[in-house]
Scaffold this motif. Structure first.
Motif, PDB file in Angstrom:
ATOM      1  N   ASP A  85      38.055  10.144  53.171  1.00 11.48           N
ATOM      2  CA  ASP A  85      36.885   9.569  53.840  1.00 11.48           C
ATOM      3  C   ASP A  85      35.729   9.539  52.842  1.00 11.48           C
ATOM      4  O   ASP A  85      35.348  10.576  52.306  1.00 11.48           O
ATOM      5  N   SER A  87      32.604   9.242  53.240  1.00 10.25           N
ATOM      6  CA  SER A  87      31.390   9.944  53.654  1.00 10.25           C
ATOM      7  C   SER A  87      31.593  11.457  53.769  1.00 10.25           C
ATOM      8  O   SER A  87      30.625  12.200  53.835  1.00 10.25           O
ATOM      9  N   ASP A  88      32.855  11.911  53.786  1.00 16.86           N
ATOM     10  CA  ASP A  88      33.146  13.344  53.838  1.00 16.86           C
ATOM     11  C   ASP A  88      34.485  13.561  53.144  1.00 16.86           C
ATOM     12  O   ASP A  88      35.545  13.386  53.736  1.00 16.86           O
ATOM     13  N   ARG A  89      34.436  13.957  51.888  1.00 14.65           N
ATOM     14  CA  ARG A  89      35.632  14.061  51.068  1.00 14.65           C
ATOM     15  C   ARG A  89      36.599  15.141  51.549  1.00 14.65           C
ATOM     16  O   ARG A  89      37.724  15.212  51.083  1.00 14.65           O
TER      17      ARG A  89
END
Length: 146
Positions: A85, A87-89
């Motif tokens: 993702d 936006s959020d690894r």
């Protein structure tokens, strides 16, 4: 002269539908060489591209370890991919890599697709009333024991 054939009831008709649908799914899974849980997961991911493993786990009712093993198996067969993702690894997103409309994968939806064609050819007023009745009966049944 007595008739030995049981009267068709709504419950019997629904059981016949479910039996026919389940038989079609068993045949599709056998031809594809996948398990029931693999098929259910694949259909969910196809319908929900970019889904998170936790959402898939909740949908299937399996453990975190179980969903990891399942996704590993589907990735290993090149049926889905994991994407980080942006936006959020820490989060992976799961997306199907197959086209469910193409053979052989279309066999997973063939019964439902054929049923939808039959529904489309039926009297739509009857279809709408039948659908409303099923929704109401299902809600009454689900709520009956709670």
């Amino acid at each position: 002269m007595a008739n030995d054939t049981p009267a068709l009831t709504l419950g019997l008709a629904l059981r016949q539908y479910l039996d026919a649908r389940n038989a079609a799914m068993v045949a599709a899974r056998a031809s594809l060489g996948i398990s029931d849980i693999d098929a259910r997961a694949l259909l969910f991911v196809v319908g929900n591209p970019g889904t998170r493993p936790t959402v898939l786990r909740e949908y299937l009712g399996i453990t975190s370890a179980g969903v990891t093993t399942l996704i590993d198996r589907l990735v290993g067969r090149s049926l889905v991919r994991r994407d980080v993702d942006p936006s959020d690894r820490r989060v992976n997103r799961i997306t199907a890599t197959i086209d469910i409309a193409d053979d052989p994968w279309s066999s997973l939806n063939r019964f439902d697709d054929d049923f939808d064609v039959a529904v489309g050819a039926a009297d739509q007023a009857v279809v709408e009333k039948s659908a409303a009745l099923l929704v109401a009966l299902t809600a009454a049944t689900v709520g009956a024991r709670h």
